[in-house]
Design an enzyme around this catalytic site. Structure first.
Site, PDB file in Angstrom:
ATOM      1  N   GLU A  37      29.619  20.266  57.660  1.00 49.95           N
ATOM      2  CA  GLU A  37      30.920  19.868  58.198  1.00 49.95           C
ATOM      3  C   GLU A  37      31.478  21.074  58.945  1.00 49.95           C
ATOM      4  OE1 GLU A  37      35.219  18.094  56.677  1.00 49.95           O
ATOM      5  OE2 GLU A  37      33.650  18.536  55.223  1.00 49.95           O
ATOM      6  N   ASP A  48      44.482  21.063  55.063  1.00 51.11           N
ATOM      7  CA  ASP A  48      43.789  22.308  54.759  1.00 51.11           C
ATOM      8  C   ASP A  48      44.649  23.251  53.928  1.00 51.11           C
ATOM      9  OD1 ASP A  48      41.525  21.589  56.246  1.00 51.11           O
ATOM     10  OD2 ASP A  48      42.503  22.208  58.100  1.00 51.11           O
ATOM     11  N   TYR A 162      34.145   9.762  52.244  1.00 51.31           N
ATOM     12  CA  TYR A 162      34.550  11.036  51.652  1.00 51.31           C
ATOM     13  C   TYR A 162      35.638  10.739  50.616  1.00 51.31           C
ATOM     14  CZ  TYR A 162      35.828  16.077  51.798  1.00 51.31           C
ATOM     15  OH  TYR A 162      36.085  17.398  51.495  1.00 51.31           O
TER      16      TYR A 162
END
Length: 251
Positions: A37, A48, A162
């Site tokens: 990734e 993030d 995911y």
């Protein structure tokens, strides 16, 4: 991808430098990982944690943009057939023009795209453009995703699903993390696609606990933390050392 649990390392493109990132990515491609990734640096991330935010800040300060990221994809693809997923936010690719981005990403050798802040109901032209060139669209499911929403997300998924191990942002930290095995099982009832698990996984022991539960284990913040220990020396060795430990734990 189904049938074994493999490592999916995340690395911010251009961190610590373009040259250093190139070395790290080639090393990861040779390390027996399931996929890579690759993060496109972005100034305003919402998913993030501090380690990946810091990596993006450093890369952006050096002028790293989408074109540089695609060059790194080409470099990895010239050496390896390992699947490459570009992790990004909507702004960098929509600003560039989605048709242009999709065509160039596919031509560079990318296999999929994860747009962290774009729900499947929004910007249908974006999803169409990615589908048209054959780029898989990876979707995120969370501990708070309700059953009806999960079905809609999985319907949009291509490549793999995911499954976030917990709420919050990447890296170590608080967040809701209940019922991971049950949540993975719920995804599997809806699709034959592989399921990867990430967010908060950083050690060999944590990865080993997911062996047989998920098809892939995504680790990102721990790798960026390994780089940050000393960006001038030994970053590649630390990243590849951690990758080796994680790959071995998942054998």
């Amino acid at each position: 991808m189904r049938g074994r649990t493999g490592l999916i390392p995340f690395a911010t493109a251009g961190y610590p430098t373009l040259e250093g990132s190139h070395e790290i990515l080639l090393g990861l491609a040779d390390a027996g990982v399931l996929a890579i990734e690759m993060g496109i640096p972005f100034s305003d991330p919402i998913a993030d944690g501090p380690e990946i935010q810091r990596a993006s800040e450093v890369a952006l300060a050096q002028g790293v943009g989408v074109d540089h990221v695609l060059e790194l994809v080409r470099a990895v693809r010239a050496r390896s057939e390992v699947p490459i997923v570009l992790m990004t936010y909507a702004n960098p690719i929509l600003r560039r023009g989605i048709e242009h981005f999709a065509e160039n990403a596919r031509a560079a050798g990318a296999d999929g795209v994860l747009i962290s802040d774009l729900p499947p109901e929004e910007s249908p032209e974006t999803w169409y453009a990615l589908d048209r060139v054959g780029l898989d669209t990876i979707v995120l499911t969370a501990p708070t995703t309700e059953p009806l929403r999960l079905a809609r997300l999985v319907e949009r998924a291509r490549g793999f699903v995911y499954c976030l191990a917990r709420t919050g942002v990447t890296g170590a930290g608080p967040g809701e993390a209940h019922g991971l095995r049950e949540r993975v099982a719920a995804v599997r009832r809806l699709t034959s696609l592989p399921v990867a698990v990430g967010f908060g996984v950083s050690t060999a022991a944590q990865a080993r606990a997911l062996k047989g539960v998920a098809d892939g284990v995504v680790v990102g913040a721990a790798f960026m933390r390994a780089v940050a220990t000393d960006v001038r020396q030994g970053a590649t060795e630390r990243v590849l050392g951690l990758a080796g430990e994680l790959v071995e734990a998942l054998r």
